[in-house]
Each structure stands twice: as structure tokens, then as C-alpha cells.
Design a protein around this motif. Structure first.
Motif, PDB file in Angstrom:
ATOM      1  N   ASP A  57       0.863  -1.148   0.120  1.00  0.00           N
ATOM      2  CA  ASP A  57       0.231   0.107  -0.027  1.00  0.00           C
ATOM      3  C   ASP A  57       0.886   1.464   0.137  1.00  0.00           C
ATOM      4  O   ASP A  57       0.113   2.328   0.116  1.00  0.00           O
ATOM      5  N   THR A  58       2.264   1.098  -0.025  1.00  0.00           N
ATOM      6  CA  THR A  58       3.027   2.292  -0.377  1.00  0.00           C
ATOM      7  C   THR A  58       2.618   3.121  -1.263  1.00  0.00           C
ATOM      8  O   THR A  58       2.410   2.689  -2.540  1.00  0.00           O
ATOM      9  N   PRO A  59       2.285   4.364  -1.007  1.00  0.00           N
ATOM     10  CA  PRO A  59       1.944   5.358  -2.219  1.00  0.00           C
ATOM     11  C   PRO A  59       2.750   5.487  -3.142  1.00  0.00           C
ATOM     12  O   PRO A  59       4.019   5.565  -3.096  1.00  0.00           O
ATOM     13  N   LEU A  60       2.379   5.890  -4.230  1.00  0.00           N
ATOM     14  CA  LEU A  60       3.299   6.189  -5.475  1.00  0.00           C
ATOM     15  C   LEU A  60       2.600   7.286  -6.467  1.00  0.00           C
ATOM     16  O   LEU A  60       1.321   7.116  -6.631  1.00  0.00           O
ATOM     17  N   ALA A  61       3.588   7.886  -7.220  1.00  0.00           N
ATOM     18  CA  ALA A  61       2.998   9.106  -8.169  1.00  0.00           C
ATOM     19  C   ALA A  61       4.002   8.699  -9.337  1.00  0.00           C
ATOM     20  O   ALA A  61       5.101   8.579  -9.147  1.00  0.00           O
ATOM     21  N   LEU A  62       3.529   8.979 -10.510  1.00  0.00           N
ATOM     22  CA  LEU A  62       4.119   8.832 -11.759  1.00  0.00           C
ATOM     23  C   LEU A  62       3.601  10.289 -12.245  1.00  0.00           C
ATOM     24  O   LEU A  62       2.570  10.776 -12.594  1.00  0.00           O
TER      25      LEU A  62
ATOM     26  N   ASP B 290      -1.463   9.037  -9.567  1.00  0.00           N
ATOM     27  CA  ASP B 290      -1.047   8.362  -8.365  1.00  0.00           C
ATOM     28  C   ASP B 290      -1.631   6.794  -8.060  1.00  0.00           C
ATOM     29  O   ASP B 290      -2.656   6.397  -9.077  1.00  0.00           O
ATOM     30  N   ALA B 291      -0.925   6.064  -7.505  1.00  0.00           N
ATOM     31  CA  ALA B 291      -1.206   4.589  -7.466  1.00  0.00           C
ATOM     32  C   ALA B 291      -0.545   4.156  -6.007  1.00  0.00           C
ATOM     33  O   ALA B 291       0.127   5.061  -5.379  1.00  0.00           O
ATOM     34  N   THR B 292      -0.531   3.049  -6.108  1.00  0.00           N
ATOM     35  CA  THR B 292       0.248   2.217  -4.832  1.00  0.00           C
ATOM     36  C   THR B 292       1.200   1.024  -5.511  1.00  0.00           C
ATOM     37  O   THR B 292       0.999   0.761  -6.748  1.00  0.00           O
TER      38      THR B 292
ATOM     39  N   PRO C 137       6.704   7.170 -21.216  1.00  0.00           N
ATOM     40  CA  PRO C 137       7.980   8.238 -20.693  1.00  0.00           C
ATOM     41  C   PRO C 137       7.788   9.348 -21.443  1.00  0.00           C
ATOM     42  O   PRO C 137       6.971   9.429 -22.704  1.00  0.00           O
ATOM     43  N   PRO C 138       8.488  10.497 -21.309  1.00  0.00           N
ATOM     44  CA  PRO C 138       9.231  10.322 -19.931  1.00  0.00           C
ATOM     45  C   PRO C 138       8.353  10.771 -18.685  1.00  0.00           C
ATOM     46  O   PRO C 138       7.640  11.442 -18.842  1.00  0.00           O
ATOM     47  N   ALA C 139       8.843   9.905 -17.619  1.00  0.00           N
ATOM     48  CA  ALA C 139       7.971  10.097 -16.504  1.00  0.00           C
ATOM     49  C   ALA C 139       8.783   9.703 -15.267  1.00  0.00           C
ATOM     50  O   ALA C 139       9.667   8.937 -15.450  1.00  0.00           O
ATOM     51  N   VAL C 140       8.851  10.454 -14.302  1.00  0.00           N
ATOM     52  CA  VAL C 140       9.496  10.348 -12.935  1.00  0.00           C
ATOM     53  C   VAL C 140       8.539   9.640 -11.908  1.00  0.00           C
ATOM     54  O   VAL C 140       7.270   9.964 -11.787  1.00  0.00           O
ATOM     55  N   ILE C 141       8.933   8.559 -11.481  1.00  0.00           N
ATOM     56  CA  ILE C 141       8.281   7.786 -10.385  1.00  0.00           C
ATOM     57  C   ILE C 141       8.690   7.889  -9.020  1.00  0.00           C
ATOM     58  O   ILE C 141       9.973   7.905  -8.804  1.00  0.00           O
ATOM     59  N   VAL C 142       7.796   8.412  -8.291  1.00  0.00           N
ATOM     60  CA  VAL C 142       8.200   8.783  -6.611  1.00  0.00           C
ATOM     61  C   VAL C 142       7.292   7.669  -5.705  1.00  0.00           C
ATOM     62  O   VAL C 142       6.033   7.501  -6.004  1.00  0.00           O
ATOM     63  N   ILE C 143       8.112   7.013  -4.871  1.00  0.00           N
ATOM     64  CA  ILE C 143       7.718   6.174  -4.056  1.00  0.00           C
ATOM     65  C   ILE C 143       8.068   6.383  -2.617  1.00  0.00           C
ATOM     66  O   ILE C 143       9.206   6.791  -2.149  1.00  0.00           O
ATOM     67  N   GLY C 144       6.761   6.287  -1.826  1.00  0.00           N
ATOM     68  CA  GLY C 144       6.947   6.726  -0.529  1.00  0.00           C
ATOM     69  C   GLY C 144       6.110   7.505   0.251  1.00  0.00           C
ATOM     70  O   GLY C 144       4.800   8.158  -0.527  1.00  0.00           O
ATOM     71  N   ASP C 145       6.116   7.933   1.392  1.00  0.00           N
ATOM     72  CA  ASP C 145       5.113   8.694   2.077  1.00  0.00           C
ATOM     73  C   ASP C 145       4.997   9.952   1.701  1.00  0.00           C
ATOM     74  O   ASP C 145       3.904  10.575   1.821  1.00  0.00           O
ATOM     75  N   VAL C 146       5.851  10.442   1.268  1.00  0.00           N
ATOM     76  CA  VAL C 146       5.819  11.930   0.579  1.00  0.00           C
ATOM     77  C   VAL C 146       5.049  12.382  -0.315  1.00  0.00           C
ATOM     78  O   VAL C 146       4.459  13.407  -0.509  1.00  0.00           O
ATOM     79  N   VAL C 147       4.506  11.182  -1.163  1.00  0.00           N
ATOM     80  CA  VAL C 147       3.590  11.224  -2.099  1.00  0.00           C
ATOM     81  C   VAL C 147       2.246  12.063  -1.630  1.00  0.00           C
ATOM     82  O   VAL C 147       1.475  12.706  -2.341  1.00  0.00           O
ATOM     83  N   GLY C 148       2.147  11.599  -0.220  1.00  0.00           N
ATOM     84  CA  GLY C 148       0.803  12.197   0.187  1.00  0.00           C
ATOM     85  C   GLY C 148       0.915  13.707   0.773  1.00  0.00           C
ATOM     86  O   GLY C 148       0.058  13.903   1.307  1.00  0.00           O
ATOM     87  N   GLU C 149       2.055  14.047   0.820  1.00  0.00           N
ATOM     88  CA  GLU C 149       2.342  15.498   1.424  1.00  0.00           C
ATOM     89  C   GLU C 149       2.066  16.626   0.220  1.00  0.00           C
ATOM     90  O   GLU C 149       1.571  16.086  -0.902  1.00  0.00           O
TER      91      GLU C 149
END
Length: 412
Positions: A356-361, A374-376, A391-403
Motif C-alpha cells: 500500500d506504499t503510495p506512488l506517483a508517476l 497516483d497509485a500504490t 515516458p518520460p515520467a518520474v516515479i516517486v515512491i514513499g509517504d512524501v507522495v501524500g504530502e
């Protein structure tokens, strides 16, 4: 008489190296003017009973000779240039008169009209000295000087070199895509280029600003025959540089963050070609920021790790320790990983990361086409297919996605 509006001053560059320069007065004017006279190599004598702390430090360092007394007749003997800057008008008049009799160019800080020379507002950039003279309006001189220097610095004022040059290449990081996010130095070098070899992911809008004579080469379309594409690019850089052209290799992001910039720098070094690297704003930080995601945030993430996702975790060529990454509590940023994100998510979960770790592309970050999806970790593979993330896309994984600012919108 000095120049008037009808008879403007004649501009000239004085070569003072090893020649006697006399400065009368050790106050703020001398403090401002002395560094340039020292840099010009003048043999400087300061005549003043007192001096500011900065001027005194110049004397203590041996950069100038300081005679701690008032001006006396004959002090200008043998001088090529004199600066009169004391609060004593009578002394200034006498020194100015001596300079006139001896035909020594004399600048007077207290009376521009009585001077035989004016100090221009000067600036230097990349070996060019800009000097502006507007007579008795020093503030305007400074404003014009600043505008010219800034124009040369940011590339809005182009002054290409025309004499033969040594082979030279600049590896310029263009930033994440928005043309406003290239560095000032990068934009200036781009404006001075004869040849630009550009990546597909570089800031394309910047290419439209180039003069018609600039040769723009799409790196993706360089014929490479028996060579690998990177070798062909290296050869193109070397070939154009050896022709005496100013060559810019324009890359997306930063040249040394998954940009193969070091390979190009090494190839140029082997060919004996000078190379400068201009860092760029990396998409690993800027693109999440543009989408409202901080890669670090107090109380949430004290670290972030940037990983290339162009090789899947189960590929034997992979150099990434996915098991260790899964154990980190900070933010994980993945570049070039859109088509591999399904396998990457599976590997992270298999090594203990919460599904369930949040993720954003963030696709096409910082450009007009930017969008955030957004996804998980559990849902990202299907989300990418359903949302047609490319692409191109940057993927961010972690709790900061919800900030981000949206979290506190509307709160006191």
C-alpha cells in the motif's frame, strides 16, 4: 576640458601593468577603485594620512605602497594615471593641476567636469571587459553595464567569437524540460554555439531561439552504422570541435545523472579536446517538486534515493540492490522506469515493502503537458496500463507522495 554632451569622452583601455599609478585619498572611493587597478597590474602608490580597513589590508598584503601623509607637489612624478579622491577640494585642485601640467590622465571623484578622465562602470565575463561611460551620470553607467553583462551571462545578448579557437565542447544540462529551468551559464553557452547536438529529452523550446546559422543535430538520428549510438555521438562531438566550432551537447536534466555525460567527457579527453560540464537541474528532484511532491519532508523522509529503472530487477545486467532499497524508509525516485514499473513494484513488495506504499508517476514534468497519476505499489502496473502513462515520467515512491500544499489547503 573633459568631454561634454557635444564632445563625448573618447573610450580607451589603459594597460597599466608595471606602470606607476597614484591614488590620493584612502576612503571609500579608493576602496572601490583599487581592486581593479591592482588586477590591472599597476604599480600603485597610495598617498593619504588615513585609510579604510580594507585599503589598509591591501597595503599590508603588499598590493599597494601606502605613504601616510597628505598630498604634496611633485607626488605625481612619473605617473601614468592618477585618481584624486580626498574630501579636501583645495588639495584635489592642486593635484589635478599638477596632473594637467604633466599630461597625466586624472580622475577626480569630487568633480567630474574638472577631470581629464572618467572611470567607466566596468564588468567582466568570460574574458570580455564591458566599460560604460555616461559622463556625469554614474548610476546610469552602472545600469547600462549591468544590463550588458547580464545579457551576455544569460545568453539574451549574443556575442559569438569569430577568431580561430581551440576545439571546445560544453556538456550542458538543460534541466527537466521547462526552458526557463536551464542554468544561466547553460543558456549563454547555447546562445554562443555553432553546433548543438541535442537529446530528445532536452528542453526543445530552447532550440527555437537559436540563430539560423546554428547547426542543430538530433542525437537520436545520428547515423551510427557499425558504431553504437553513443560512440557515434562521441565522434560527432569530436569532429565538429576539431573544425574549430563551438559545440554544445544539450542534455535533459543533468549530464552526470544517468546522462552518459562522463562517457562523452572521457572520449573528448582522449581526443585532446577541452570540455566543460555545466550542471543541470535534475528531473529526480525538480519534477516531483513541480507536481507538489517534496522528496524529503520533516518527520516523513530524511533521505531519498535515485535509481535508474531502465533495467528490470530480474535482469542479470541490473546493478541495483532492490532488496536493500525495499528496507529504506525514505523516498525512492525512479527514472526511466515506466515500462519496468510493474516488475520493480513486485520486487520491492517481495523484499518486504508494504504493497500500500503510495506512488506517483509524473509524466512530462515541468512542461505544459505535465500530468500526475497516483497509485500504490500494488496497483501501479494496472494503473500505468489504464491511464496510458508513457515516458518520460518520474516515479516517486514513499509517504512524501501524500504530502504537498494540497494536504493543508483550507486549513488555518
Amino acid at each position: 576640458m573633459a568631454g561634454t554632451a557635444e564632445q563625448p569622452a573618447y573610450p580607451v583601455g589603459l594597460r597599466l601593468s608595471g606602470r606607476r599609478v597614484v591614488v590620493i585619498g584612502g576612503g571609500q572611493v579608493a576602496q572601490r577603485r583599487l581592486p581593479a587597478l591592482i588586477a590591472a597590474g599597476g604599480d600603485i602608490t597610495l598617498i593619504s594620512p588615513s585609510a579604510t580597513a580594507s585599503v589598509e589590508a591591501m597595503a599590508e598584503a603588499g598590493e599597494i605602497r601606502w605613504e601616510r601623509r597628505r598630498y604634496e607637489e611633485g607626488d605625481l612624478a612619473g605617473a601614468w594615471y592618477v585618481l584624486v579622491a580626498t574630501p579636501d577640494k583645495e588639495a584635489n585642485d592642486r593635484a589635478s593641476a599638477e596632473a594637467e601640467r604633466a599630461r597625466i590622465w586624472c580622475v577626480r571623484a569630487d568633480d567630474a567636469e574638472a577631470a581629464t578622465a572618467w572611470t567607466p562602470a566596468t564588468g567582466r565575463i568570460e574574458g570580455v571587459t564591458v566599460a560604460v561611460v555616461t559622463g556625469t551620470d554614474p548610476r546610469r553607467s552602472a545600469a547600462v553595464r549591468d544590463a550588458i553583462v547580464e545579457g551576455l551571462r544569460d545568453g539574451s545578448l549574443v556575442a559569438p567569437q569569430h577568431r580561430a579557437r581551440e576545439p571546445f565542447v560544453a556538456l550542458v544540462g538543460g534541466g527537466p524540460g521547462d526552458p526557463d529551468l536551464i542554468t544561466v551559464r547553460g543558456r549563454r553557452l547555447l546562445a554562443e554555439a555553432d553546433v548543438v547536438i541535442a537529446d530528445r529529452l532536452g528542453p526543445r523550446d530552447l532550440l527555437d531561439e537559436l540563430p539560423p546559422h546554428v547547426q542543430v543535430i538530433d542525437a537520436a538520428k545520428i547515423p551510427y552504422g557499425r558504431f553504437m549510438a553513443q560512440e557515434a555521438i562521441n565522434n560527432a562531438l569530436i569532429e565538429h570541435a576539431k573544425q574549430g566550432k563551438s559545440v554544445v551537447r544539450l542534455k535533459g536534466g543533468d549530464p552526470f545523472v544517468f546522462g552518459r555525460g562522463m562517457e562523452e567527457a572521457q572520449a573528448l579527453a582522449e581526443a585532446g579536446i577541452a570540455c566543460t560540464v555545466v550542471p543541470g537541474i535534475s528531473s529526480s528532484i525538480s519534477v516531483p517538486g513541480a507536481a507538489g511532491i517534496p522528496v524529503t519532508h520533516r518527520g516523513v523522509a530524511h533521505e531519498f534515493t535515485v535509481v535508474s529503472g531502465h533495467v528490470a530487477p530480474d535482469d542479470p545486467r541490473s546493478l541495483v540492490d532492490w532488496a536493500s532499497l525495499a528496507k529504506l524508509r525514505g523516498t525512492l525516485v525512479i527514472l526511466m522506469g515506466v515500462d519496468k514499473i510493474g516488475k520493480i513494484a513486485e520486487a520491492l513488495v517481495a523484499h518486504g515493502k508494504d504493497p500500500d506504499t503510495p506512488l506517483a508517476l509524473v509524466q512530462e514534468g515541468t512542461t505544459a503537458a505535465q500530468r500526475r497519476v497516483d497509485a500504490t505499489l500494488a496497483t501501479v502496473a494496472e494503473t500505468v496500463r489504464a491511464q496510458d502513462v508513457r515516458p518520460p515520467a518520474v516515479i516517486v515512491i514513499g509517504d512524501v507522495v501524500g504530502e504537498g500544499p494540497h494536504k493543508h489547503a483550507g486549513t488555518e
